[in-house]
Motif scaffolding. Structure first.
Motif, PDB file in Angstrom:
ATOM      1  N   LEU A 235      75.818  33.685  50.280  1.00 18.39           N
ATOM      2  CA  LEU A 235      76.825  33.989  51.300  1.00 18.39           C
ATOM      3  C   LEU A 235      76.099  34.184  52.621  1.00 18.39           C
ATOM      4  O   LEU A 235      75.106  34.926  52.680  1.00 18.39           O
ATOM      5  CB  LEU A 235      77.626  35.235  50.948  1.00 18.39           C
ATOM      6  CG  LEU A 235      78.477  35.172  49.677  1.00 18.39           C
ATOM      7  CD1 LEU A 235      79.103  36.538  49.394  1.00 18.39           C
ATOM      8  CD2 LEU A 235      79.559  34.104  49.805  1.00 18.39           C
ATOM      9  N   ARG A 236      76.601  33.526  53.687  1.00 16.87           N
ATOM     10  CA  ARG A 236      75.945  33.604  54.982  1.00 16.87           C
ATOM     11  C   ARG A 236      76.997  33.789  56.073  1.00 16.87           C
ATOM     12  O   ARG A 236      78.058  33.163  56.033  1.00 16.87           O
ATOM     13  CB  ARG A 236      75.138  32.325  55.263  1.00 16.87           C
ATOM     14  CG  ARG A 236      74.224  31.939  54.119  1.00 16.87           C
ATOM     15  CD  ARG A 236      73.514  30.610  54.327  1.00 16.87           C
ATOM     16  NE  ARG A 236      73.137  30.061  53.037  1.00 16.87           N
ATOM     17  CZ  ARG A 236      72.056  30.412  52.340  1.00 16.87           C
ATOM     18  NH1 ARG A 236      71.244  31.324  52.839  1.00 16.87           N
ATOM     19  NH2 ARG A 236      71.800  29.867  51.164  1.00 16.87           N
ATOM     20  N   GLY A 237      76.691  34.651  57.011  1.00 17.59           N
ATOM     21  CA  GLY A 237      77.567  34.850  58.151  1.00 17.59           C
ATOM     22  C   GLY A 237      76.755  34.981  59.421  1.00 17.59           C
ATOM     23  O   GLY A 237      75.585  35.376  59.380  1.00 17.59           O
ATOM     24  N   GLY A 238      77.372  34.645  60.551  1.00 19.75           N
ATOM     25  CA  GLY A 238      76.641  34.729  61.799  1.00 19.75           C
ATOM     26  C   GLY A 238      77.549  34.808  63.002  1.00 19.75           C
ATOM     27  O   GLY A 238      78.718  34.403  62.950  1.00 19.75           O
ATOM     28  N   ALA A 239      77.014  35.351  64.096  1.00 20.83           N
ATOM     29  CA  ALA A 239      77.700  35.413  65.383  1.00 20.83           C
ATOM     30  C   ALA A 239      76.731  34.911  66.440  1.00 20.83           C
ATOM     31  O   ALA A 239      75.572  35.359  66.482  1.00 20.83           O
ATOM     32  CB  ALA A 239      78.154  36.834  65.695  1.00 20.83           C
ATOM     33  N   PHE A 240      77.202  33.978  67.312  1.00 17.19           N
ATOM     34  CA  PHE A 240      76.308  33.288  68.230  1.00 17.19           C
ATOM     35  C   PHE A 240      76.940  33.119  69.603  1.00 17.19           C
ATOM     36  O   PHE A 240      78.166  33.058  69.737  1.00 17.19           O
ATOM     37  CB  PHE A 240      75.946  31.900  67.675  1.00 17.19           C
ATOM     38  CG  PHE A 240      75.285  31.955  66.334  1.00 17.19           C
ATOM     39  CD1 PHE A 240      73.921  32.153  66.240  1.00 17.19           C
ATOM     40  CD2 PHE A 240      76.026  31.837  65.170  1.00 17.19           C
ATOM     41  CE1 PHE A 240      73.299  32.215  65.001  1.00 17.19           C
ATOM     42  CE2 PHE A 240      75.422  31.905  63.931  1.00 17.19           C
ATOM     43  CZ  PHE A 240      74.050  32.088  63.843  1.00 17.19           C
ATOM     44  N   GLN A 264      79.669  31.033  55.537  1.00 15.94           N
ATOM     45  CA  GLN A 264      79.348  29.957  54.593  1.00 15.94           C
ATOM     46  C   GLN A 264      79.165  30.533  53.197  1.00 15.94           C
ATOM     47  O   GLN A 264      78.504  31.558  53.009  1.00 15.94           O
ATOM     48  CB  GLN A 264      78.070  29.234  55.025  1.00 15.94           C
ATOM     49  CG  GLN A 264      77.654  28.102  54.101  1.00 15.94           C
ATOM     50  CD  GLN A 264      76.491  27.297  54.640  1.00 15.94           C
ATOM     51  OE1 GLN A 264      76.565  26.764  55.744  1.00 15.94           O
ATOM     52  NE2 GLN A 264      75.408  27.205  53.878  1.00 15.94           N
ATOM     53  N   ALA A 265      79.729  29.851  52.195  1.00 17.99           N
ATOM     54  CA  ALA A 265      79.538  30.184  50.788  1.00 17.99           C
ATOM     55  C   ALA A 265      78.833  29.023  50.112  1.00 17.99           C
ATOM     56  O   ALA A 265      79.249  27.870  50.262  1.00 17.99           O
ATOM     57  CB  ALA A 265      80.878  30.464  50.115  1.00 17.99           C
ATOM     58  N   ARG A 279      78.493  23.619  49.344  1.00 14.55           N
ATOM     59  CA  ARG A 279      78.572  24.603  50.420  1.00 14.55           C
ATOM     60  C   ARG A 279      79.888  24.428  51.175  1.00 14.55           C
ATOM     61  O   ARG A 279      80.269  23.305  51.503  1.00 14.55           O
ATOM     62  CB  ARG A 279      77.402  24.439  51.395  1.00 14.55           C
ATOM     63  CG  ARG A 279      76.031  24.571  50.766  1.00 14.55           C
ATOM     64  CD  ARG A 279      74.917  24.278  51.775  1.00 14.55           C
ATOM     65  NE  ARG A 279      73.600  24.460  51.198  1.00 14.55           N
ATOM     66  CZ  ARG A 279      72.911  23.522  50.551  1.00 14.55           C
ATOM     67  NH1 ARG A 279      73.444  22.299  50.419  1.00 14.55           N
ATOM     68  NH2 ARG A 279      71.726  23.769  50.058  1.00 14.55           N
ATOM     69  N   LEU A 280      80.522  25.535  51.485  1.00 17.79           N
ATOM     70  CA  LEU A 280      81.714  25.544  52.327  1.00 17.79           C
ATOM     71  C   LEU A 280      81.416  26.378  53.560  1.00 17.79           C
ATOM     72  O   LEU A 280      81.111  27.570  53.453  1.00 17.79           O
ATOM     73  CB  LEU A 280      82.917  26.122  51.585  1.00 17.79           C
ATOM     74  CG  LEU A 280      84.199  26.271  52.412  1.00 17.79           C
ATOM     75  CD1 LEU A 280      84.713  24.910  52.878  1.00 17.79           C
ATOM     76  CD2 LEU A 280      85.276  27.015  51.629  1.00 17.79           C
ATOM     77  N   LEU A 281      81.486  25.750  54.733  1.00 18.68           N
ATOM     78  CA  LEU A 281      81.216  26.414  56.007  1.00 18.68           C
ATOM     79  C   LEU A 281      82.491  26.454  56.827  1.00 18.68           C
ATOM     80  O   LEU A 281      83.135  25.428  57.036  1.00 18.68           O
ATOM     81  CB  LEU A 281      80.118  25.667  56.762  1.00 18.68           C
ATOM     82  CG  LEU A 281      79.824  26.102  58.198  1.00 18.68           C
ATOM     83  CD1 LEU A 281      79.386  27.559  58.259  1.00 18.68           C
ATOM     84  CD2 LEU A 281      78.771  25.191  58.830  1.00 18.68           C
ATOM     85  N   LEU A 282      82.857  27.650  57.301  1.00 21.32           N
ATOM     86  CA  LEU A 282      84.012  27.841  58.174  1.00 21.32           C
ATOM     87  C   LEU A 282      83.538  28.400  59.509  1.00 21.32           C
ATOM     88  O   LEU A 282      82.580  29.185  59.557  1.00 21.32           O
ATOM     89  CB  LEU A 282      85.015  28.812  57.541  1.00 21.32           C
ATOM     90  CG  LEU A 282      85.538  28.434  56.154  1.00 21.32           C
ATOM     91  CD1 LEU A 282      86.447  29.537  55.620  1.00 21.32           C
ATOM     92  CD2 LEU A 282      86.277  27.102  56.179  1.00 21.32           C
TER      93      LEU A 282
END
Length: 455
Positions: A235-240, A264-265, A279-282
């Motif tokens: 599981l991945r998350g980010g703010a940019f 992203q999962a 991978r699913l990226l939103l």
């Protein structure tokens, strides 16, 4: 090293769009490296907590003249032309405390893409961006702090990650990364199609074409990412930060006015004892982009930033798959989409895209270090984006002044030959139908040569 510096002096070239990750020395014993003494020193330094790695990538591309009854400001030039790019990185790292490291990546780049990196949404050179230069330009591509927290005592097999110190990692872990880096370093990864320095060159294969990834005009941004990995799941998350103006070098300093959020999962699995990943990226971006209908009904040239200063949002998604089929053969596919209501702001100009391909290594013909790649991409526009170009609008990559719309089609084939330890020579062919979605222009073929050395 001398040949790298000679390339810098001799060739007008430039650097990556952000996805290039190939900055590691060749894996294996020091005596197998292109510079054995240097590799031995690098390994000793890493054991002492210091990282020094480098690479240089040169790309030459040409295309012959092709059919084009008219052209606009952002058209691919119809006459025969050639352009080249060059990047040189020296990656520096330091272990700080348990699980913590700081990475800095000074980069020199020089040169230009075909037609100034315009005229094709699936642009053929992943080392190119919109702000090339005739003289070498030095800047910091990456500068970030990473903290890895072990959640298990079990270790994963050591992987060749060019942005990490060598060695195994905890199988279950949390990783926090903060600073300046390309979004591609963490998100939308793919074993067979992600690094334009060693794999496919085209933007549409290095990453998802219809996802408007946060970056400045050179492919980098500032932000924070949090990852959890267990071996089977991720599981991945980010703010940019996002670009302040369309495809600009400056990033928006007001976090409530402009930002991008990513989630992203990842599911890692074995199919018939062969590893694969899904991978699913939103994503959600907030920028000062305008809606397409506002541009068409108002000032169609006011594309750089919303005249009112108001912000709009864009939602995006990517489904990304990879699968090992044999010891020497792997497959990949991506499907990407954005809502298509507002301007594409930072990456490229696609509103939907589907790509797929195969990657072979050369065990069967006695060249295990060589690779053959074959892939195709189909990309298209939303109704509003299409009306904008039909009315004579100019985006930041596409714009022929008029449009007979068809989906843009791109195909790429390459052979990467291991010329020496750490040194690859790649022959590349790309063919495009309906460049910039225009059935009145093309088709066009692009021939390429890539030379890369890692140390």
């Amino acid at each position: 090293m001398a040949c790298l510096l000679a390339w810098l002096v001799a060739w007008p070239a430039w650097a990556q769009h952000g996805g290039g990750l190939g900055v590691a020395p060749p894996p294996g014993p020091a005596e197998a490296a292109i510079f054995p003494d240097l590799a031995a020193r690098q390994q000793a330094l890493e054991a002492a907590g210091w990282m020094v790695r480098g690479q240089s990538t040169f790309v030459q591309q040409v295309h012959p003249a092709f059919r084009a009854p008219y052209r606009g400001e952002n058209s691919l030039g119809a006459g025969a032309q050639g352009r080249n790019t060059l990047s040189l990185d020296v990656l520096l790292g330091r272990r700080l405390w348990q699980g913590a490291e700081v990475i800095v990546d000074p980069q020199v780049s020089r040169g230009f893409g075909l037609s100034g990196t315009r005229g094709l949404a699936a642009f053929p050179n992943g080392e190119a961006f919109r702000v090339g230069s005739d003289m070498p330009t030095l800047y910091v591509a990456r500068a970030f702090l990473r903290q890895t927290i072990a959640l298990s005592g079990e270790r994963s097999p050591a992987e060749h990650d060019p942005l990490r110190f060598a060695g195994s990692l905890p199988r279950e872990r949390i990783t926090l990364t903060a600073g300046k880096f390309p979004v591609f370093d963490i998100f939308d990864d793919n074993r067979y199609a992600h690094d334009p320095r060693t794999q496919f060159l085209n933007w549409a294969f290095a990453s998802a074409g219809a996802f408007d990834f946060a970056n400045d005009a050179k492919g980098f941004t500032n932000g924070v990412a949090l990852e959890w990995e267990s071996g089977a799941w991720g599981l991945r998350g980010g703010a940019f930060q996002v670009a302040k103006r369309i495809n600009s070098l400056s990033l928006d300093p007001q976090p409530l006015r402009g930002f991008q959020l990513l989630a992203q999962a990842d599911r890692f699995y074995d199919w018939g004892a062969r590893p694969g990943a899904l991978r699913l990226l939103l994503g959600l971006s907030r920028t000062r982009a305008q809606r397409w209908e506002a541009l068409v009904e108002g000032d169609i040239t006011a594309t750089e930033v919303s005249p009112t200063g108001a912000s709009t949002t864009k939602t995006m998604a990517v489904l990304n798959w990879e699968q090992e089929l044999r010891d020497d053969l792997g497959a990949f596919a991506r499907a990407s989409w954005n809502d298509g209501r507002t301007q594409n702001w930072m990456y490229t100009e696609m509103d939907w895209a589907v790509s797929a391909g195969l990657s072979w290594t050369g065990q069967r013909w006695g060249r295990a270090a060589d690779t053959v790649g074959l892939a195709g991409n189909v990309g298209g526009l939303s109704p509003g984006h299409r009306r904008f170009l039909e009315a004579g609008g100019i985006g930041f990559i596409t714009g022929d002044g008029r449009l007979r719309y068809r989906a843009e089609v791109a195909a790429e084939a390459y052979y990467r030959w291991r010329a020496a330890p750490g040194t690859d020579v790649t022959a590349d062919l790309q063919v495009f139908g309906n460049p910039a979605y225009n059935a009145d222009r093309g088709p066009v073929a692009v021939l390429g040569l890539r030379l890369r050395t890692a140390f």
